[in-house]
Design a protein around this motif. Structure first.
Motif, short mmCIF file in Angstrom:
data_model
loop_
_atom_site.label_atom_id
_atom_site.label_comp_id
_atom_site.label_asym_id
_atom_site.label_seq_id
_atom_site.Cartn_x
_atom_site.Cartn_y
_atom_site.Cartn_z
N THR A 17 46.11 48.38 43.89
CA THR A 17 46.39 47.95 45.26
C THR A 17 45.77 46.58 45.45
O THR A 17 44.69 46.31 44.94
N ARG A 18 46.49 45.73 46.19
CA ARG A 18 46.01 44.37 46.42
C ARG A 18 46.22 43.99 47.88
O ARG A 18 47.09 44.53 48.55
N ALA A 30 43.02 33.95 49.96
CA ALA A 30 42.04 35.01 49.72
C ALA A 30 42.79 36.24 49.23
O ALA A 30 43.91 36.52 49.66
N LYS A 31 42.16 36.98 48.31
CA LYS A 31 42.81 38.18 47.79
C LYS A 31 41.76 39.10 47.19
O LYS A 31 40.65 38.69 46.86
N HIS A 32 42.15 40.36 47.06
CA HIS A 32 41.32 41.34 46.37
C HIS A 32 42.22 42.41 45.78
O HIS A 32 43.22 42.78 46.38
N GLN A 33 41.84 42.88 44.60
CA GLN A 33 42.64 43.86 43.89
C GLN A 33 41.75 44.98 43.37
O GLN A 33 40.62 44.73 42.92
N CYS A 60 40.59 46.88 49.87
CA CYS A 60 41.16 45.55 49.56
C CYS A 60 41.24 44.69 50.81
O CYS A 60 40.96 43.48 50.77
N ILE A 61 41.62 45.30 51.95
CA ILE A 61 41.65 44.56 53.21
C ILE A 61 40.25 44.05 53.55
O ILE A 61 40.05 42.88 53.90
#
Length: 517
Positions: A17-18, A30-33, A60-61
């Motif tokens: 999930t990203r 900006a991002k996260h996985q 991730c949020i």
């Protein structure tokens, strides 16, 4: 736009999930996985824990938003959020408690083979493709839900009592992460995801009572249908750092990638290399029912506009074959090694790998094939096997392109690509050499998440027309041009087709019943 505005996207995929936050040029700021565990209860089965899908989305949020705030931005700078998700993956829950009653059955799961055989014998089976755009197979959601009802007593009890809710992953995430204007729970989906359930009529864009009856799902509680870009259908984030930010876009992942590639005109196509591999070809405002083994699907629909349809070719195994070499066989240590290893040899040394781990999807639709490697000799090295693994996806892509040209009558000039395998120059050169046409790769290859963010932007009136997107994902494209002759292309592809024929019939009816019942 007078001021710079950001759009964001939840990208819930098969293995991770990203969450992305994009600027007005489509650049991720900006991002996260987070990867999550795959569950394999039996051969051919693959499941996800529904609670993990929600928890990973929340995490991730939180993580990506923290990075966004560290850059000096504020939550209110995000105009809207879109959701994109693995399609067909099916979740059921009790509408009274909100509790999932079975693990999610993932899109590529093949346990329903014997259910498919049953439905193929029913009256009306010959009308399903025309009405839904999808052939009867293990792929769509309907047969997965039917399996759950036949094997999970809590789900059957809730169904019999009229309380069993069904949704694809987007519906489940919205149910858990968003609320309506009065704080109410939402049970909603968009037309692109609904078109993958085999319960929606492809012409009317409504769930069809006769389809529910055919699949013996009459009492199932279905989500409300909405366009892919809509300013009010999907509510707002219920809690956390982005509480109150509206969700205004929702697209199945392959439709989102088509939007992210800006393939808005009829005749444009994209290919996404993920866990599986999916090619979508924009056919305009009318559905084209394939006579060559392809699927008909909804590409996208903006609020108050006609839907745009697509022909689709779905390959079940692409990146997951690379993962198989890494995790199961130990041939490579990291996924990115496969391209350079494949390029170390001039060809596959006669090795052909038919990656039919759960049968073959488009355009073959062979349920009784299993993964098969032909042509191994004393000469074979791991480099040959790596190359044959990449070529398996490339050959299936060619088969789909050939089928699309037959259905549409138009020869594809350029193939737009994205997804994990597209990051490899070596793999994309192999693709161009096998299909004989140019392969175009954008600099921003997170096109699935970008497509969801674009949909959200249209839903929130950040953009008003496709012309507003001219500067989005427009820089530093790279083109891969074929270096092979037509004779070489034909010879290689003929050998692949021979291998496909030889892989048929590995599973007997008895095998299928024993393994999947």
């Amino acid at each position: 736009m007078a001021t710079k505005r950001f759009t964001a996207a939840i990208d819930q995929g098969t293995t991770s999930t990203r969450f992305f936050i994009f600027d007005d040029k489509g650049e991720p700021v900006a991002k996260h996985q987070e990867e999550f565990k795959q569950l394999y209860p039996h051969a051919g089965w693959i499941e996800h824990d529904p609670s993990v899908l929600v928890a990973s989305a929340r995490s991730c949020i939180d993580q990506a938003t923290a990075k966004f705030l560290e850059l000096g931005h504020k939550p209110e700078d995000i105009a809207a959020i879109g959701i994109t998700n693995q399609r067909e993956t099916s979740i059921v829950w009790d509408s009274r408690t909100g509790k999932a009653l079975h693990n999610a059955i993932v899109w590529c799961d093949s346990r329903t083979t014997h259910h498919v055989r049953h439905f193929k014998t029913k009256t009306g089976a010959d009308t399903i493709l025309q009405r839904t755009g999808l052939p009867l197979s293990t792929y769509p959601s309907a047969v997965k839900v039917k399996w759950i009802l036949d094997h999970c007593k809590p789900a059957r009890d809730a169904y019999d009592e009229g309380h069993l809710a069904f949704g694809t992953v987007d519906s489940w995430l919205l149910y858990n992460l968003a609320v309506g204007p009065d704080g109410e729970k939402l049970h909603v989906t968009d037309v692109t995801n609904a078109s993958r359930t085999q319960l929606m009529n492809i012409d009317t864009l409504e769930f069809d009572a006769s389809l529910l009856s055919f699949f013996e799902l009459d009492k199932l509680l279905l989500p409300r249908l909405a366009p892919s870009a809509d300013d009010s259908a999907y509510g707002a984030i219920a809690d956390g750092p982005l509480k109150g930010v509206r969700v205004t876009g929702c697209l199945g992942d392959q439709s989102a990638a088509l939007v992210g590639q800006k393939a808005f005109k009829e005749g444009m196509a994209k290919n996404t290399y993920g866990t599986g591999c999916f090619m979508l070809y924009n056919t305009g405002n009318k559905p084209v029912i394939s006579t060559n083994g392809l699927l008909t699907t909804i590409a996208f629909q903006w609020k108050d506009q006609k839907p745009v349809y697509a022909l689709e070719g779905s390959i079940a195994v692409a990146g997951s074959a690379v993962k198989f070499l890494r995790d199961n066989l130990g041939i490579i240590k990291e996924a990115h090694e496969i391209g350079p290893l494949a390029a170390k040899v001039p060809d596959s040394g006669g090795v052909v790998f038919v990656t039919a781990f759960g049968g073959l999807f488009a355009p073959y639709w062979i349920d009784d094939a299993q993964g098969t490697i032909f042509g191994i000799t004393h000469y074979t090295t791991r480099e040959h096997i790596c190359r044959a693994t990449v070529e398996a996806t490339c050959f299936q892509t060619k088969a789909i392109i050939d089928a699309m040209e037959k259905d549409s009558g138009i020869k594809l000039q350029t193939l737009a690509v994205d997804g994990g395998m597209s990051n490899s120059d070596e793999c994309m050169q192999l693709q161009a050499d096998i299909i004989g046409i140019n392969v175009d790769r954008p600099a921003i290859r997170e096109t699935t998440a970008l497509g969801a963010a674009i949909a959200a932007g249209f839903g929130a009136a950040v953009w008003h027309s496709f012309d507003d997107l001219k500067g989005v994902n427009a820089r530093n494209h790279r083109s891969f041009t074929t270096k092979t002759t037509q004779e070489q292309q034909d010879r290689r592809f003929n050998r692949w087709e021979k291998a496909v024929e030889m892989s048929k019939g590995w599973l007997t009816t008895e095998d299928i019943d024993r393994e999947y019942d």
